[in-house]
Structure formats: structure tokens, C-alpha cells
Design an enzyme around this catalytic site. Structure first.
Site, short mmCIF file in Angstrom:
data_model
loop_
_atom_site.label_atom_id
_atom_site.label_comp_id
_atom_site.label_asym_id
_atom_site.label_seq_id
_atom_site.Cartn_x
_atom_site.Cartn_y
_atom_site.Cartn_z
N GLY A 1 44.23 50.20 5.41
CA GLY A 1 44.93 50.05 6.70
C GLY A 1 44.27 50.92 7.74
O GLY A 1 43.79 52.02 7.45
N ALA B 1 48.39 55.39 11.39
CA ALA B 1 48.37 56.28 10.24
C ALA B 1 47.03 56.20 9.52
O ALA B 1 46.40 57.21 9.21
CB ALA B 1 49.52 55.95 9.29
N HIS C 1 65.23 44.96 16.72
CA HIS C 1 65.01 45.45 18.07
C HIS C 1 65.83 44.62 19.04
O HIS C 1 65.79 43.40 19.00
CB HIS C 1 63.52 45.36 18.42
N ARG D 1 69.13 51.31 18.93
CA ARG D 1 68.74 49.92 18.75
C ARG D 1 69.72 49.13 17.90
O ARG D 1 70.05 47.99 18.22
CB ARG D 1 67.37 49.88 18.09
N HIS E 1 61.85 44.16 13.84
CA HIS E 1 60.84 44.92 14.55
C HIS E 1 60.16 45.96 13.66
O HIS E 1 58.99 46.24 13.79
CB HIS E 1 61.53 45.60 15.72
N ARG F 1 65.52 53.71 13.04
CA ARG F 1 64.51 54.51 13.70
C ARG F 1 64.79 54.56 15.18
O ARG F 1 65.13 53.56 15.79
CB ARG F 1 63.12 53.92 13.47
N LEU G 1 55.27 55.80 16.35
CA LEU G 1 53.91 56.25 16.66
C LEU G 1 53.76 57.71 16.24
O LEU G 1 52.76 58.13 15.69
CB LEU G 1 53.64 56.10 18.16
#
Lengths: 637, 229, 262
Positions: free
Chosen positions: A40, A44, A266, A330, A401, A435, A441
């Protein structure tokens, strides 16, 4: 299995420093002898690969796209949180920690979250130094804005493209290491399986997406930074290629999967327009700072929004949550929108939408200011819907999301397989059941820049790494199981396309394991998923062969994993008899319809272990202890 | 093609010349030099509107510069040579950069002038050669006797032939077209651009080009119409 | 509505390739071009034909994966829009759409509409960064950057690396891409120390790849989905000119170009 998170004892403020000091170090001259695999190249992965390369390790970084810069972190719009307290409004590491634990509805691990808050400031510093063009004041200092659910302005941003700019920063750092020779970038290659030798994660089997060639890569440790699994739902804000294959194969090799049912919806996405729809487009949550959300007071009101007078509009978030208003977290915003649409108040052709109205802000601040703040988002909205949001309110609807769940990791970000580290959205660690905006991020970069470089070193310094030959039975077994699976998918040549299965699966999961869940619904969903999976393996049509670029085959493998993961999500959701964060079980709600947690019975991380193809997964519990933030009913009234 | 591989550990000027960017700078600088000549030449030509003695004296003055004239000619030749060499090398490279073209390609932003630089350039070059043969060397002077030293007379006699004038007007118009892009492009190539200045620059390039074209072609037109005899 | 898609089909680099027309009878104007291809591919698969290969990922105009030439224009007729966000309402019933891959020697074709854009990564690899290792950063506010400077940098940093500039340029030049990165980093005070070195290295790599030269014609900026201004190319040239005449021994050497590797 007892799960030890390995959080250092003592005050939480010093835990990370203590852990760092306790870690064994790898001698600088020995670092290049250690090989690492990073799967990936998002925030991260790229930050980890770059930082590890800088330290001198021998790193291989994989991504399935043509370039590491395409990773879906690039699409994050709103911003990144940091406890800098530049605006002098009462922000602190402890407040960011507190808000994140509370926002996660007390299902996150305190130690990890505190460390995240501690690292947040350093991330901003690092990104600024790399040349990320964050928004600035005229005087040249960094500017902040408040963002979804926060009462302090702690969010740093680069227009509506914060994720892009942060990712490009990490990507550039990565390319610098590629040039230096410490990182080998292997694009257009997808991890197919994890190689576990004598209990240690020692490599991966990867498939070259252009030639179909399966290759074995052996290393001393494997780092997965492959993102979330929101694409289980077919329609999501994730990129089309985002998938769970890497973490799912690791799960099947023995890593535990934690809290799979914690998914985030979201609240502000552009509503679905038709059956052909391939993905959902997010409108940044920052829009809620200046937009007011409403529905008509009358059910099924088909008048154009501008013709509905003020007193016939229901600004339901402001009405129900006076102190947070349109800025509630959210999960709360999403659930309210869904509930109203289900009751028939929804707007737009499909009735699945609510208005996000800027007319008042435009009147108050002027169109110019609104354009400066959200110009690119408004343009994007208009491009997709052909409606001008400066004149007509936007229509929005919730969409999947982010997935808070992921592979279980300890404080060192190591999974239950030694040598397998998991970073970013792919792990479960920091966001609990929900979250907060602008935190993903932060977590991805904290893991990649500031945690893994330490913890991987400790692992390398304290373990032995005997040479693994290609002839090793574990390697051979992994490669042949991958080949069998691909051959099987190619050989069915049935009557339905992969996408048609995926779409149907997504609808099941969305209907039963989406914004609101019930025991009955989940039970029937499990049955439906199994039946559909059975049909999949009999009736899917994967055209072409496995020896060239074959997008259908790539999708087929990913969807096969989504079937199994979807089932685990439902099992987990069914097992968690409470409502918390993004997991809303209709049976467990307060009188006024808010999520009702059951701390007595469910204050734990549900970490599921694979027990075989036909066996039920095994539940392991990591109890959650709260010493600093005491669980309370979240209230945004 | 020499620009395919750029090795950075050689002499900087060599690297510079081998890069496409360097060649563009060369084109810009030589372009400026030729532009200066075009302006000077036009101002000289406009003396046609004065008494014949003026321009003849001017011609005489130029021819008697001695070494200075040859230095000037040398510089201009070098500029032209470098301009052409760069153009050829860059064009070759560009052709190689797209071995398979599009079945359909729309221009959505570029000016006609910018897309036709590779055509307007060589035609103007051909014109310059013929022009020198006609008015400087006097080898080609259709329908009239070339009189060394009588600039005024030669010009009038030359332009009274309609197709000489037509060719002249056509070539000068192409020069104007070439300049209308080149005058702006040279700033880009050497790195002088700014969002506020660039649009002005583009307009100025077009305006100057038009003035130059008018300045030059006014003479054959005047000759044909009988204003200059 | 009814549309004909004339799509470039080519199995692999060695195949000759040709346009194949596909008639689509039921195109919804709200669809994106990519969704239109999705629908086409579904029918192709069920008919036993090979679906059209095209690159895509985020489908919200930011990852830079997608892109092909639609009716002679990179990413299609709408300015500032990637193919994934181009909706079919911009076309009329009965239209014929020609879809072609990016054509450039530096972007070798892989299959159908998919090309290899590694050359762009190489350019970044050569110097498109600020050399600051993790942990070396001073406090974010120690480096003051005026708002105008930050905005100018951001305008250039918005580049998504899709390659439309190369595709649209009659010379297949990567000047806009390279200039965008040089401008993004060179405008900021953080990027100042390496500014000349960066320009030399990136330009050297850009020249080593099989891209053409810039003729300042401006097709790139019009095709750019992020509307990167043409001035970034001038910035690159300025930095390059200023840097060129100083002797340096420690410049990174260009890596072998993508076309040669393939």
C-alpha cells in the site's frame, strides 16, 4: 487467546516515550541487511516506506495502481487535525485525545489515541517541511478551521485537497528514497497472500497485474497499509480499486480482525442518480460549517426548494442538537438524515436526500467568501449534478466512507502474527466506533512517520530471521492456494458478471448492516450473503485469462473476499448487542433515538479469529479500560 | 537524437544545449536578435517615404561599415543557423515523441500562429534568401536592371512587378504570424512569465507583429498604388 | 439516449490495434463516461467478448488514474474535468464518441485505453521533493509563508499526474507536469535551498524520457483537469537557466527512461 495490547504502565502522557526507550534498536550498519515489505502506498504506506528507507532499511513497496500517488488517501478533502493550539482556543493534546475517545464512543484504546494526539503536531511540522502548501494567514502563519464535531479549530487544510497534498508529500518522500535506492517501488502489483513461516510473517505472494505472474517476496517483516474495506458496500466513497484482499488474506493466515462492524457513514455525499452508479462522491464535511441542513416539514413535498417558505422547513439538526447544530458527529448526522428520508421527508427524485443550504451564509458572508472556502467543492457538485449550489441548495445523502474496524494490532501496531504490522485504516486501533472528521489523515501519517519506524526496529532487533527459500512448504502452499483460487474464478464462466454480484452484495450489507441494524435483519443478511456467495462460485463470469491485464479477474478476487468479510461484519454486528458510534442497533436506543451503549457488557474490542472455511469465527475480547476519559452518554444537545 | 540522453556530469553548457529547454532558450535569444534586425530593417525601409537620396545614403552608409558590417552579418547568420538548427532538432524530437498520432485531434487553446511555426519559419527563410538575392546581391531582379547603390530605384523597380510584391506581402505576413507567437513564446522559454503580465505580453506580441507587417508591406503597396515612384 | 462509442482496441503493445464501434442504446445523461464504459463492459462480458480496459480508481477527479482522448480532446470537451467526472449530458442523442488512449512514445501502450505513465514518476524521483527526512522538521509556524505564496504554490501543486498535458501537447511534452512540481516546491521557502538542483535534475530526467519539447502553445493547460497555468513552465525554464551555468558534481543522474525499461 488473550490479547495483550502491550501498553506501557504508568501515566499515559509518558507511555510512548517509555515504550520508545524500552525498544531495542537496530545498529545503523545492520539496517540495510533487513528487508521490509510495505503493501500500500497511501498516507500510511508511503510515509512508512519513506521513513524506513531513510533509516536505511531495505524496503519494497507495493501498490496495485500504476503509481503510488494514486492511493485513495488522495481523495480526502477536508483536513488534518493537530493539537497545535495555534488559534489559542483551548486546544491541547489532552483535548484532542479526549475528543477522539469520546467521538469514538468509548470503543477505542486510550493509549493508542493519546499517542496519536501527541504525534499530531509533529505531523504538521513534517508536512510543512516537505512543502505541503497548507492554507495560510496573510501574515504567513498556518491557518485552522473547525471541522465536523470539534469545538476548537484544530484542522489544518490545503483548500479542499488536503489528502492530495499530504499524500503527494509522502509520495515525494517515497520517490526520494526510490532514487536513493533504499526503496524499491513495485506498482501494478497486488498482494494475494501472506507467507507465514514458523509463526512469523515473512513475505507475500503478489500478482503482477499486467502479466498475471505470481511472484514471491520474502522479507523480515511485512507492513500492511492497504486501507479500509468500505467497498464491501459496492457503493461507497472509496476508490473503485480499494479492497480488503490484503488484510483478509492476512486474517485467514491467523491475524485477528477487530470490530469489523464498525463502519462509518459520511453524512454529506451526492445522492445516487441511477442503477449504473459506480461510486458515491463525497462533499467535504467542512460544508456543514456554513451550510444548513433541512427537509420540508411536509412529507413528499415536491416543490422546488426555493419555493418552500422558511417556516415550512425543518432544520432538524439545529432543532434537535441546539449546541452542536449542523456540526454533530458524522454518525449522528447520517442517522438523522436516513431516519427522515425513511419517514418520507426526503427530497430529490429518489426521495433519498436532504438539503444542504448555503443561502443564509451567502447572504451573510457574500458569495465571494463562500467561493473561496468551498469553490472547488461547489464546482464538483455542479459538474456532477448540473445544479448550481450558489443558487439552489445541495442535495446530500449519507454514504459509506470509512471503516474503523480492521486487523487487530497492539500498541506496537503489530498484529497477532509476529512480524505483521498493520497501519492506517487497515488496522482498527484509534477511532473506536466512530471516527471524527480530519482524523484519518492524522492516524495514517502518525502510524507511518512516527510509530512504525520505532516499533519495526524493536521487532527486528529482538527476533531471528532464518533464510526462507522459495521451496519452503509455506511459500509453496501460499502460491498454490492463490493459483487455485484464480484458476477457479477463471474457469466458472457463468452467467453473471462480477459487478452484478458485487452490487447485490453491497445492497444486502447496506440494507442490513448499514446505518441501522437489527438482530433479525443481520440474521437474514448472513443467510443471504451465504446464498449469494454460493451462487458466485458457481455462476460468476470472469472473462479472459490470467496472463494479461484483466480488470474483471482483479475484481473477482476482491469480491470473493468481500463476501467473506461481509459475513463477518454481520456476525460481529449481531454479536454486539448495543449501539455505539457508527454501529446502531435499533433495539438499543434511548427514548429520543440516540445510540445506547452497554459499557457493562460490551466495553471490549471484538477480535475475530479465522477457524477454517466452514467453521464459525472465534471471538476474542480485548477489554477496554478507561482511566482518563470516563465513558459517558455522548450528548451533542 | 542527441537530446535523448542527458548526462549531467559533463560541462554545463553542453548539458544545457542538449536539453530541449536549453535549445528553446537558444531559439529565444537568437529570436530576439533577429527581431532586433527586423525592427531596424523596417525603420530603414520606412525611409522610402522620404526623398530617394535619404535611403540611398543610408544604404551607402551601411555598405561602408567595413568590418562592422561583416561582424553584424556573421552574428545574424549564426543566429539564424542556431535558430534553425534548434528548430530542426526539436521538431525531430517532437515527431519521435508521438510515433502514433491521433485519429482525431482538436486544438482547444492554441493560436493558429503557434501551431504553424514549423511552416511559417521555413517559408520566411526561403523568402529571406530570395530577398537577399534580389535586393542585396541583385542576382534576381525580374523585369528590371539592378543598379548597385540605388536602393530607392531598385525597390521601386522590384515592387512594380505585382507578383514580387504579392510574394513579399505573403512572406511578411507569415513573418508577422511567426512573430506573434514567437515574441510571447521567447519570454516563456527564458522563464519570464507572470499570470498578470502574460496576457498583456500575448496581446503586445500580436500588436507589435501587426505593426511590423504594416510597416513592411506598406512599401510594396505604396509602390503598386503609385504613391512611391 | 443513443450513442456510438468508437473505441481503440489493442490487445497489447505488439498488437496492431484498431477502432471498434459499439452502439449503446440506453445511455443515461447523468452517467459519467466511465460508467458508460462500465455498462458497455457488462454487456461485452455477457456476450463473451473481452471488456474494454481503461484505467480508473477514485472516480472523483483527484487520483489521476483515468484519462483518454475523447473526440480529439484529452479528458473530453469539458474544461477542468477528468473523464470520470464528465457526464454524458454534454453529448447529444446520436453522437459518435471517439475514445483513444494517450498517444506518446514516453507512455507505451499497455492495453486498449491503458498506457504506462511511469515516466512521470521518474521525473518526480529525479528531484520532485524537498529533502527532509522524517523527524527533521522545525515547528510548522517557524517557516512563515505568505498567503499569496501559499496560494501560488497550491495552484501548481493541484496537479494530479494524469498525463493529459502530454496527451494534448502536439509535441508530447511533459513540461507542464514538470513545471508544476518545480513551481509547487520552488515557490515555497522550504523548497528554496534545493531549487536549482531540483530544476537541473528534473529537467534532465524529463529530457531523458521520450517527451517532446515545449512550444508554449498552451494546449496542455487547456486540457489540464486542474487548469495548471502555463506560467509554471516559465518558472521551470527560469530555474533551469539560472541553475545551468554553475558547475555541480553531485547531481543525481537520470534513471533509465520508462520506454527503455519496458
Amino acid at each position: 487467546m488473550t490479547l495483550d495490547a502491550k501498553i506501557p504502565s504508568g501515566p499515559i502522557q509518558e507511555a510512548w516515550a517509555k515504550a520508545c526507550f524500552d525498544m531495542k534498536l537496530v545498529n545503523p550498519s545492520n539496517k540495510r541487511k533487513h528487508s521490509l515489505i510495505v503493501v500500500g502506498s497511501g498516507l500510511a504506506g508511503a510515509s512508512a516506506a519513506a521513513s524506513l528507507g531513510e533509516l536505511g532499511y531495505n524496503v519494497k513497496c507495493f501498490c496495485f495502481q500504476d503509481s503510488p500517488r494514486r492511493a485513495h488517501s488522495i481523495a480526502a478533502q477536508g483536513g488534518i487535525n493537530a493539537a497545535k493550539n495555534y488559534p489559542n482556543d483551548g486546544e491541547s493534546v489532552f483535548r484532542l485525545f479526549y475528543d477522539t475517545v469520546k467521538g469514538g464512543d468509548f470503543r477505542a484504546r486510550e493509549g493508542n489515541v493519546y499517542r496519536l494526539a501527541q504525534n499530531s503536531g509533529k505531523i504538521i511540522d513534517q508536512c510543512v517541511a516537505q512543502g505541503v502548501p497548507f492554507a495560510r494567514e496573510y501574515g504567513g502563519s498556518l491557518t485552522n478551521r473547525s471541522f465536523g464535531g470539534a469545538q476548537v479549530s484544530r484542522t489544518f487544510y490545503a483548500r479542499g485537497q488536503t489528502g492530495q497534498q499530504l499524500l503527494l508529500g509522502a509520495y515525494q518522500a517515497l520517490e526520494r528514497q526510490v532514487h536513493a535506492g533504499s526503496v524499491t517501488m513495485i506498482p501494478r502489483t497486488e498482494m494475494q497472500d501472506l507467507i507465514v513461516v514458523d509463526g512469523q510473517a515473512r513475505g507475500i505472494v503478489a500478482r503482477n497485474l499486467l502479466t498475471g505472474e505470481l511472484t514471491v517476496h520474502i522479507a523480515d517483516a511485512v507492513i500492511l497499509a492497504t486501507g479500509g474495506y468500505g467497498n464491501v458496500y459496492y457503493l461507497s466513497t472509496n476508490a473503485k480499486g480499494s479492497n480488503a484482499t490484503a488484510i483478509w488474506r492476512a486474517y485467514k493466515r491467523g491475524a485477528l480482525f477487530a470490530n469489523p462492524c464498525f463502519t462509518q457513514i459520511h453524512p454529506t455525499c451526492i445522492p445516487v442518480s441511477g442503477d449504473y452508479q459506480s461510486k458515491l462522491t463525497l462533499m467535504s464535511e467542512s460544508l456543514r460549517n456554513d451550510g444548513r441542513i433541512w427537509v420540508p416539514k411536509k412529507k413528499g413535498d415536491s416543490r422546488p426548494p426555493n419555493e418552500i417558505p422558511e417556516d415550512e422547513r425543518d432544520y432538524y439538526l439545529e432543532r434537535r442538537y441546539p449546541s452542536f447544530g449542523n456540526l454533530v458527529p458524522r454518525d449522528v448526522a447520517s442517522r438523522n438524515a436516513k431516519a427522515l428520508c425513511d419517514e418520507g421527508y426526503g427530497v430529490g427524485k429518489s426521495g433519498l436526500g436532504v438539503y444542504l443550504d448555503f443561502s443564509e451564509s451567502i447572504a451573510r458572508l457574500g458569495e465571494k467568501t463562500i467561493r473561496e472556502r468551498y469553490g472547488n467543492l461547489f464546482d464538483m457538485y455542479q459538474r456532477i449534478t448540473d445544479e448550481n449550489p450558489y443558487k439552489v441548495p445541495m442535495r446530500i445523502y449519507p454514504a459509506i466512507h470509512y471503516t474503523m474496524g480492521g486487523l487487530w494490532v497492539d500498541y506496537q501496531l503489530q498484529s497477532t502474527i509476529p512480524g505483521l504490522f498493520v497501519l492506517g485504516e487497515a488496522n482498527f486501533s484509534d477511532h473506536g466506533a466512530n471516527r471524527l472528521g480530519a482524523s484519518a489523515l492524522m492516524q495514517g501519517l502518525s502510524d507511518g512517520y512516527f510509530i512504525i519506524p520505532y516499533t519495526v526496529g524493536n521487532y527486528l532487533a529482538t527476533n531471528k530471521f532464518p533464510k526462507v527459500e522459495d521451496s519452503n512448504p509455506a511459500v509453496q502452499e501460499a502460491i498454490s492456494s492463490v493459483r487455485t483460487k484464480l484458476d477457479k474464478l477463471l474457469s466458472i464462466k457463468g452467467n453473471r458478471t462480477v459487478d452484478s454480484f458485487h452490487r447485490e452484495l453491497g445492497k444486502i450489507v447496506w440494507d442490513y448492516c448499514g446505518m441501522a441494524r437489527t438482530a433479525d435483519g443481520l440474521t437474514s443478511a448472513i443467510g443471504k450473503i451465504r446464498a449469494l456467495r454460493e451462487e458466485y462460485w458457481k455462476n460468476v463470469n470472469v472473462p479472459g485469462s490470467g496472463d494479461d491485464l484483466n480488470a474483471s479477474l482483479e475484481k473477482a478476487g476482491r469480491v470473493a473476499d468481500f463476501f467473506e468479510l461481509a459475513e463477518l461484519m454481520c456476525i460481529d454486528a449481531l454479536d454486539r448487542n448495543e449501539s455505539c458510534g457508527g454501529h446502531f442497533r435499533e433495539e438499543y436506543q434511548t427514548a429520543d433515538g440516540e445510540a445506547q451503549r452497554d459499557d457493562e457488557h460490551y466495553s471490549y474490542v471484538a477480535a475475530w479469529g479465522y477457524a477454517g472455511a466452514d467453521a464459525a469465527p472465534v471471538l476474542n475480547k480485548e477489554p477496554l479500560e478507561f482511566h482518563y476519559v470516563h465513558p459517558s452518554q455522548r450528548s451533542y444537545k | 537524437m542527441s537530446t535523448a540522453q542527458v548526462v549531467s556530469n559533463q560541462l554545463p553548457p553542453v548539458t544545457f544545449w542538449q536539453s530541449t529547454n536549453g535549445k528553446k532558450v537558444v531559439m529565444a535569444v537568437t529570436g530576439v536578435m533577429m527581431f532586433g534586425f527586423v525592427i531596424g530593417h523596417m525603420l530603414g525601409n520606412l525611409q522610402m517615404y522620404e526623398a530617394p537620396e535619404h535611403i540611398n545614403a543610408y544604404g551607402h552608409f551601411l555598405h561602408n561599415l567595413g568590418e562592422l558590417l561583416w561582424i553584424e552579418r556573421g552574428i545574424m547568420l549564426l543566429a539564424i543557423a542556431l535558430h534553425i538548427l534548434s528548430a530542426i532538432q526539436l521538431a525531430t524530437r517532437s515527431n519521435a515523441a508521438r510515433p502514433i498520432g491521433y485519429s482525431r485531434k482538436e486544438a482547444i487553446n492554441s493560436s493558429y500562429a503557434s501551431r504553424t511555426m514549423y511552416w511559417s519559419g521555413p517559408i520566411v527563410l526561403a523568402f529571406i534568401i530570395l530577398h537577399l538575392l534580389q535586393f542585396t546581391a541583385g542576382y534576381l531582379h525580374p523585369h528590371a536592371q539592378f543598379v548597385p547603390g540605388d536602393v530607392y530605384g531598385n525597390v521601386v523597380a522590384g515592387f512594380q512587378v505585382w507578383w514580387v510584391s504579392a510574394w513579399y506581402i505573403f512572406a511578411i505576413s507569415l513573418l508577422g504570424l511567426h512573430l506573434s507567437h514567437g515574441l510571447y513564446s521567447m519570454f516563456q522559454s527564458v522563464g519570464l512569465a507572470h499570470p498578470r503580465i502574460t496576457p498583456l505580453l500575448k496581446k503586445a506580441a500580436v500588436a507589435i507583429s501587426i505593426l511590423i507587417v504594416l510597416g513592411y508591406i506598406s512599401i510594396p503597396i505604396s509602390v503598386l498604388l503609385g504613391f512611391i515612384k | 439516449m443513443k450513442l456510438t462509442l468508437k473505441i481503440w482496441r489493442q490487445k497489447n503493445r505488439n498488437d496492431k490495434g484498431a477502432f471498434v464501434p459499439y452502439v449503446m442504446n440506453d445511455v443515461d445523461p447523468e452517467m459519467s463516461v466511465l460508467e458508460c464504459l462500465d455498462v458497455l463492459n457488462e454487456t461485452l462480458i455477457l456476450r463473451g467478448e473481452v471488456p474494454v480496459a481503461f484505467e480508473h480508481d477514485c472516480r472523483e477527479g483527484i487520483c489521476g488514474s483515468c484519462g483518454f482522448v475523447i473526440n480529439g480532446v484529452a479528458h473530453g470537451p469539458e474544461r477542468g474535468t477528468t473523464a470520470c467526472q464528465l457526464t454524458m449530458r454534454h453529448f447529444k442523442d446520436g453522437d459518435e464518441l471517439t475514445l483513444e488512449p494517450w498517444r506518446a512514445k514516453a507512455f507505451p501502450l499497455i492495453k486498449d485505453l491503458v498506457v504506462d505513465r511511469r515516466a512521470l514518476d521518474h521525473i518526480i524521483e529525479a528531484g520532485g521533493y524537498i529533502s527532509v527526512s522524517t523527524g527533521q522538521a522545525p515547528d510548522g509556524n517557524d517557516i512563515l509563508v505568505g498567503k499569496e505564496i501559499a496560494d501560488e504554490s497550491m495552484d501548481a501543486a493541484a496537479c494530479i499526474g494524469c498525463g493529459a498535458c502530454v496527451a494534448a501537447c502536439p509535441n508530447a511534452s511533459a513540461a507542464l507536469f514538470t513545471g508544476a512540481k518545480i513551481t509547487h516546491l520552488g515557490t515555497l521557502p522550504q523548497g528554496e535551498p534545493e531549487r536549482e538542483r531540483r530544476a537541473l535534475s528534473m529537467v534532465a530526467q524529463m529530457n531523458a524520457e521520450a517527451f517532446g519539447n515545449c512550444t508554449s502553445i498552451g494546449e496542455c493547460t487547456a486540457a489540464c483537469p486542474k487548469e495548471i497555468p502555463l506560467e509554471v513552465i516559465a518558472n521551470m525554464n527560469r530555474d533551469y537557466v539560472c541553475a545551468s551555468f554553475r558547475r555541480r558534481d553531485d547531481l543525481p543522474t537520470p534513471v533509465p527512461p520508462a520506454v527503455h525499461r519496458a
